[in-house]
Design a protein around this motif. Structure first.
Motif, PDB file in Angstrom:
ATOM      1  N   UNK A 176       0.849  -1.205   0.000  1.00  0.00           N
ATOM      2  CA  UNK A 176       0.000   0.000   0.000  1.00  0.00           C
ATOM      3  C   UNK A 176       0.883   1.253   0.000  1.00  0.00           C
ATOM      4  N   UNK A 177       0.615   2.162  -0.912  1.00  0.00           N
ATOM      5  CA  UNK A 177       1.307   3.458  -0.927  1.00  0.00           C
ATOM      6  C   UNK A 177       0.399   4.471  -0.207  1.00  0.00           C
ATOM      7  N   UNK A 178       1.007   5.241   0.688  1.00  0.00           N
ATOM      8  CA  UNK A 178       0.238   6.165   1.536  1.00  0.00           C
ATOM      9  C   UNK A 178       0.646   7.615   1.322  1.00  0.00           C
ATOM     10  N   UNK A 179      -0.254   8.522   1.665  1.00  0.00           N
ATOM     11  CA  UNK A 179       0.100   9.938   1.743  1.00  0.00           C
ATOM     12  C   UNK A 179       1.096  10.095   2.897  1.00  0.00           C
ATOM     13  N   UNK A 180       1.771  11.247   2.959  1.00  0.00           N
ATOM     14  CA  UNK A 180       2.764  11.469   4.025  1.00  0.00           C
ATOM     15  C   UNK A 180       2.157  11.285   5.411  1.00  0.00           C
ATOM     16  N   UNK A 181       0.907  11.704   5.576  1.00  0.00           N
ATOM     17  CA  UNK A 181       0.281  11.607   6.896  1.00  0.00           C
ATOM     18  C   UNK A 181      -0.327  10.229   7.173  1.00  0.00           C
ATOM     19  N   UNK A 182      -0.221   9.300   6.229  1.00  0.00           N
ATOM     20  CA  UNK A 182      -0.654   7.924   6.495  1.00  0.00           C
ATOM     21  C   UNK A 182      -1.856   7.469   5.687  1.00  0.00           C
ATOM     22  N   UNK A 183      -2.699   8.396   5.233  1.00  0.00           N
ATOM     23  CA  UNK A 183      -3.909   8.000   4.485  1.00  0.00           C
ATOM     24  C   UNK A 183      -3.518   7.205   3.234  1.00  0.00           C
ATOM     25  N   UNK A 184      -4.110   6.031   3.057  1.00  0.00           N
ATOM     26  CA  UNK A 184      -3.823   5.226   1.862  1.00  0.00           C
ATOM     27  C   UNK A 184      -4.271   6.002   0.626  1.00  0.00           C
ATOM     28  N   UNK A 185      -3.405   6.075  -0.372  1.00  0.00           N
ATOM     29  CA  UNK A 185      -3.767   6.816  -1.584  1.00  0.00           C
ATOM     30  C   UNK A 185      -4.923   6.110  -2.271  1.00  0.00           C
ATOM     31  N   UNK A 186      -5.879   6.908  -2.748  1.00  0.00           N
ATOM     32  CA  UNK A 186      -7.054   6.357  -3.427  1.00  0.00           C
ATOM     33  C   UNK A 186      -7.641   7.438  -4.330  1.00  0.00           C
ATOM     34  N   UNK A 187      -8.135   7.015  -5.482  1.00  0.00           N
ATOM     35  CA  UNK A 187      -8.798   7.975  -6.380  1.00  0.00           C
ATOM     36  C   UNK A 187     -10.001   8.590  -5.671  1.00  0.00           C
ATOM     37  N   UNK A 188     -10.608   7.830  -4.744  1.00  0.00           N
ATOM     38  CA  UNK A 188     -11.805   8.318  -4.042  1.00  0.00           C
ATOM     39  C   UNK A 188     -11.475   9.370  -2.977  1.00  0.00           C
ATOM     40  N   UNK A 189     -10.203   9.553  -2.643  1.00  0.00           N
ATOM     41  CA  UNK A 189      -9.857  10.598  -1.655  1.00  0.00           C
ATOM     42  C   UNK A 189     -10.264  11.980  -2.164  1.00  0.00           C
ATOM     43  N   UNK A 190     -10.413  12.128  -3.484  1.00  0.00           N
ATOM     44  CA  UNK A 190     -10.804  13.430  -4.047  1.00  0.00           C
ATOM     45  C   UNK A 190     -12.234  13.815  -3.646  1.00  0.00           C
ATOM     46  N   UNK A 191     -13.028  12.831  -3.177  1.00  0.00           N
ATOM     47  CA  UNK A 191     -14.395  13.143  -2.734  1.00  0.00           C
ATOM     48  C   UNK A 191     -14.404  13.880  -1.395  1.00  0.00           C
ATOM     49  N   UNK A 192     -13.296  13.801  -0.648  1.00  0.00           N
ATOM     50  CA  UNK A 192     -13.282  14.305   0.733  1.00  0.00           C
ATOM     51  C   UNK A 192     -13.106  15.825   0.775  1.00  0.00           C
ATOM     52  N   UNK A 193     -13.948  16.504   1.579  1.00  0.00           N
ATOM     53  CA  UNK A 193     -13.685  17.925   1.817  1.00  0.00           C
ATOM     54  C   UNK A 193     -12.612  18.036   2.903  1.00  0.00           C
ATOM     55  N   UNK A 194     -12.245  19.281   3.224  1.00  0.00           N
ATOM     56  CA  UNK A 194     -11.108  19.488   4.121  1.00  0.00           C
ATOM     57  C   UNK A 194     -11.284  18.795   5.486  1.00  0.00           C
ATOM     58  N   UNK A 195     -12.501  18.953   6.009  1.00  0.00           N
ATOM     59  CA  UNK A 195     -12.793  18.377   7.328  1.00  0.00           C
ATOM     60  C   UNK A 195     -12.766  16.843   7.261  1.00  0.00           C
ATOM     61  N   UNK A 196     -13.347  16.312   6.180  1.00  0.00           N
ATOM     62  CA  UNK A 196     -13.384  14.850   6.017  1.00  0.00           C
ATOM     63  C   UNK A 196     -11.979  14.285   5.785  1.00  0.00           C
ATOM     64  N   UNK A 197     -11.163  15.053   5.055  1.00  0.00           N
ATOM     65  CA  UNK A 197      -9.793  14.595   4.779  1.00  0.00           C
ATOM     66  C   UNK A 197      -9.024  14.398   6.102  1.00  0.00           C
ATOM     67  N   UNK A 198      -9.254  15.324   7.042  1.00  0.00           N
ATOM     68  CA  UNK A 198      -8.616  15.184   8.371  1.00  0.00           C
ATOM     69  C   UNK A 198      -9.186  13.974   9.100  1.00  0.00           C
ATOM     70  N   UNK A 199     -10.519  13.849   9.035  1.00  0.00           N
ATOM     71  CA  UNK A 199     -11.192  12.745   9.747  1.00  0.00           C
ATOM     72  C   UNK A 199     -10.762  11.382   9.193  1.00  0.00           C
ATOM     73  N   UNK A 200     -10.430  11.358   7.877  1.00  0.00           N
ATOM     74  CA  UNK A 200     -10.073  10.092   7.214  1.00  0.00           C
ATOM     75  C   UNK A 200      -8.810   9.469   7.796  1.00  0.00           C
ATOM     76  N   UNK A 201      -8.028  10.284   8.505  1.00  0.00           N
ATOM     77  CA  UNK A 201      -6.796   9.752   9.121  1.00  0.00           C
ATOM     78  C   UNK A 201      -7.090   8.694  10.179  1.00  0.00           C
TER      79      UNK A 201
END
Ligand code: AMP
Length: 292
Positions: A176-201
């Motif tokens: 699995x390749x991850x973002x620097x902060x740990x979130x697994x990279x996914x095409x669906x991450x683009x659906x997340x707004x700023x607040x959700x992106x933080x929560x996704x961690x």
């Protein structure tokens, strides 16, 4: 310069020409909107094969009517640049009508490994995946095909399918390749707004927490899952679809955490369903998921 083709005939002709020169062919099936996760698979294929084919196809058959087929992000131009920069040779980007001609009614179905995890919440998903991947294998006829551990159940399902149906391709699993902060990279991450992106961690944090508990000696799957669910519960925007421990080979539920146990989760962050997992590796490497 990379070639982009849209028909099965063009892929077959190109692969036939490569074969005539004695070249080996690697294959990376994707739904496009490529990121570094996909890129790691492509790079590995380029390193291990003379030629690399990438398919970019948002496969309608693996989406339920309630799911995100229409809104799934698409950007063939950016995908082409990424594939070209990574050294791929051919992109196969068919229209649905090219893959599913009028009267189409043959499917590849599987019991066993599709019953748990995503198979429970997405009952038609793996029939669509198996059908399209077996079609793509017949079209591309690769020597090796590359799949990410990000979709660990899919990797196990595809391994089972090529064994059961005697498809002559080697399946290579990649980490699995991850973002620097740990979130697994996914095409669906683009659906997340700023607040959700933080929560996704909460997904990757809980994965790391689970790994630590296992390293610390926890072997009771129920106890591990309870602790992980509790942790996810601390994030108000998160809603658990599942957290499960299964055997990575056949995706059967296990009570005891051992080598080769897959601990997998699907969690909604707002309306976006995200997945993450880890495989307990212990003394030996998990099957086929060596470093890319
Ligand atoms: P998709 O386009 O989501 O169907 O993914 C195509 C392939 O890329 C699958 O084999 C995925 O498991 C793999 N993949 C997607 N995201 C990642 C990631 N973050 N790390 C490694 N592989 C990935």
């Amino acid at each position: 310069m990379i070639q982009v083709v849209h028909t099965i005939k063009e892929v077959r002709e190109q692969v036939k020409a490569w074969r005539a020169q004695g070249l080996t062919v690697g294959f990376v099936p994707t739904m496009g909107y490529l990121h570094e996760g996909h890129q790691s698979l492509i790079a590995r294929s380029v390193a291990e094969n003379d030629r690399t084919v990438v398919s970019v196809f948002v496969n309608p058959m693996q989406f339920a009517p309630t799911e995100d087929l229409e809104s799934y992000p698409r950007d063939l131009e950016a995908d082409t640049s990424l594939c070209d920069a990574t050294g791929a040779d051919l992109i196969f980007n068919p229209e649905p009508e090219e893959m599913y001609t009028e009267g189409f009614c043959s499917f590849v179905d599987m019991n066993g490994p599709t019953a748990e995890l995503c198979g429970k919440s997405r009952p038609i998903h793996f029939r669509g995946v198996c059908t399209v991947v077996s079609k793509l294998f017949h079209i591309v006829t690769p020597d090796k095909a590359y799949f990410g551990q990000k979709d660990a159940q899919q990797l196990a399902v595809i391994r089972r399918m090529v064994t059961d149906l005697n498809i002559p391709v080697e399946i290579v699993g990649c980490p699995i390749i991850r973002e620097k902060d740990g979130l697994a990279k996914s095409s669906r991450n683009t659906y997340l707004n700023e607040e959700e992106r933080k929560a996704a961690l909460i997904l990757s944090k809980t994965i790391y927490m689970g790994q630590e508990l296992v390293k610390g000696g926890m072997t009771d799957a129920k106890e591990l899952i309870r602790a992980m669910k509790e942790n996810i519960g601390t994030e108000p925007l998160a809603r658990i679809d599942y957290v499960e421990a299964v055997n990575f080979d056949d995706i059967s539920v296990t009570d005891t955490i051992t080598d080769n146990t897959l601990v997998a989760m699907a969690v909604y962050i707002g309306k976006t369903r995200l997945i993450d997992n880890f495989i307990v590796q212990g003394k030996r490497d998990a099957k086929g998921v060596s470093s890319c």
